[in-house]
Design a protein around this motif. Sequence first.
Motif, PDB file in Angstrom:
ATOM      1  N   ALA A  72       0.848  -1.196   0.000  1.00 28.03           N
ATOM      2  CA  ALA A  72       0.000   0.000   0.000  1.00 28.03           C
ATOM      3  C   ALA A  72       0.880   1.241   0.000  1.00 28.03           C
ATOM      4  O   ALA A  72       1.901   1.293   0.700  1.00 28.03           O
ATOM      5  CB  ALA A  72      -0.912   0.010   1.221  1.00 28.03           C
ATOM      6  N   ASP A  73       0.487   2.219  -0.785  1.00 26.44           N
ATOM      7  CA  ASP A  73       1.197   3.494  -0.798  1.00 26.44           C
ATOM      8  C   ASP A  73       0.296   4.558  -1.392  1.00 26.44           C
ATOM      9  O   ASP A  73      -0.813   4.280  -1.855  1.00 26.44           O
ATOM     10  CB  ASP A  73       2.522   3.384  -1.569  1.00 26.44           C
ATOM     11  N   VAL A  74       0.794   5.799  -1.386  1.00 29.09           N
ATOM     12  CA  VAL A  74       0.048   6.955  -1.885  1.00 29.09           C
ATOM     13  C   VAL A  74       0.914   7.668  -2.910  1.00 29.09           C
ATOM     14  O   VAL A  74       2.106   7.885  -2.691  1.00 29.09           O
ATOM     15  CB  VAL A  74      -0.325   7.928  -0.738  1.00 29.09           C
ATOM     16  N   LEU A  75       0.279   8.061  -3.999  1.00 28.09           N
ATOM     17  CA  LEU A  75       0.945   8.848  -5.033  1.00 28.09           C
ATOM     18  C   LEU A  75       0.041  10.026  -5.357  1.00 28.09           C
ATOM     19  O   LEU A  75      -1.102   9.843  -5.785  1.00 28.09           O
ATOM     20  CB  LEU A  75       1.205   8.016  -6.288  1.00 28.09           C
ATOM     21  N   ALA A 101      -4.741  16.469  -4.672  1.00 28.54           N
ATOM     22  CA  ALA A 101      -5.370  15.220  -5.091  1.00 28.54           C
ATOM     23  C   ALA A 101      -4.330  14.115  -5.177  1.00 28.54           C
ATOM     24  O   ALA A 101      -3.168  14.335  -5.535  1.00 28.54           O
ATOM     25  CB  ALA A 101      -6.058  15.419  -6.442  1.00 28.54           C
ATOM     26  N   GLY A 102      -4.760  12.900  -4.834  1.00 24.05           N
ATOM     27  CA  GLY A 102      -3.836  11.776  -4.842  1.00 24.05           C
ATOM     28  C   GLY A 102      -4.560  10.464  -4.994  1.00 24.05           C
ATOM     29  O   GLY A 102      -5.789  10.413  -5.188  1.00 24.05           O
ATOM     30  N   ASN A 103      -3.791   9.399  -4.897  1.00 27.97           N
ATOM     31  CA  ASN A 103      -4.328   8.055  -5.102  1.00 27.97           C
ATOM     32  C   ASN A 103      -3.693   7.126  -4.073  1.00 27.97           C
ATOM     33  O   ASN A 103      -2.492   6.850  -4.124  1.00 27.97           O
ATOM     34  CB  ASN A 103      -4.018   7.585  -6.523  1.00 27.97           C
ATOM     35  N   PHE A 104      -4.516   6.672  -3.133  1.00 31.20           N
ATOM     36  CA  PHE A 104      -4.075   5.651  -2.188  1.00 31.20           C
ATOM     37  C   PHE A 104      -4.524   4.302  -2.740  1.00 31.20           C
ATOM     38  O   PHE A 104      -5.707   4.100  -3.033  1.00 31.20           O
ATOM     39  CB  PHE A 104      -4.674   5.886  -0.800  1.00 31.20           C
TER      40      PHE A 104
END
Length: 377
Positions: A91-94, A182-185
Amino acid sequence: MRRLNRKKTLNLMKELDAFPKVPESYVETSASGGTVSLIAFTTIAFLTVMEFMVYRDTWMKYEYEVDKDFTSKLRINIDITVAMRCQYVGADVLDLAETMVASADGLIYEPVPFELTPQQKELQRMLQLIQSRLQEEHSLQDVIFKSAFKSASTALPPREDNSLQSPDACRIHGHLYVNKVAGNFHITVGKAIPHPRGHAHLAALVSHESYNFSHRIDHLSFGELIPGIINPLDGTEKIASDHNQMFQYFITVVPTKLHTYKISAETHQFSVTERERVINHAAGSHGVSGIFMKYDISSLMVTVTEEHMPFWQFLVRLCGIIGGIFSTTGILHGFGRFVAEIIFCRFRLGSYRSTSVPLPDGHTSNHLPLITDNNTH
């Protein structure tokens, strides 16, 4: 001299009296007036109790303004269980600034059984029931805001030790601090590895047959963690129908300042749209299997304040109730008596209506005949 001044002052005060007293000998009572008075007093008592209940109650006031805080970090609170072993998922966030936040910064991978205990299932059913009611009755959100920090915790109770059930899932829980953009987990196969042009996941050593992104979201929130607040995805459970399946959550985050008589905190509300599909490159359905939560930050900030009716406003409304009912019932009673007198007077006039008396010459007289001694005989 002093007595004269007192007498003048007393006479002046009597002239200013707006409530003149009528002697009791001049007052006429009636059964109808007593009935109307009883109805008026009962109505006043009932409305006074209802008004006091309104005075004791509070409501939430919503105000909107532009969010000018764009330099602070956004906290993401996560508690998700995926039906895969921990060594197979990452799992990570970008975010849009291409800044990757590794899971080692705040997330914990804990091997657990995916199946819940009876006590945990009961809490999950309760959360799902509350979520369904919140979608139908939006005013329940105000009740949740008022009960924050004093209601029962929405977290799942700790699992009881059961040696017969081996861990077949991975619970990913903790929190992350990300940029306020804004991002994507996402949670997908393989551990995340840095890359100059973004990031990648080491998924070559995991067979497709072991893919299973069935998951349960026990908690997902943004901002300060407030016990008692139920978020839109709490209690969500999704079962994958295929190994190569993608679950997407499109989230809009709204910064929120909450001010109640119990707490004062800065948190975030969010709305979510769900989508899921099977990855099939031959059929044109491209993508990567996993769980993707794409969030966007709203430019507006909501301030939610709990307000209470002022005491002076309660007194004004109470005086309006008492005076209004007295005036209204007095007018209705007077109008009713007026109508009744008209009807009764008409009946009385009808009972004394004149009769026609025939005369010897063939004429008639409309006057009542006189009572004489001859008539009596």
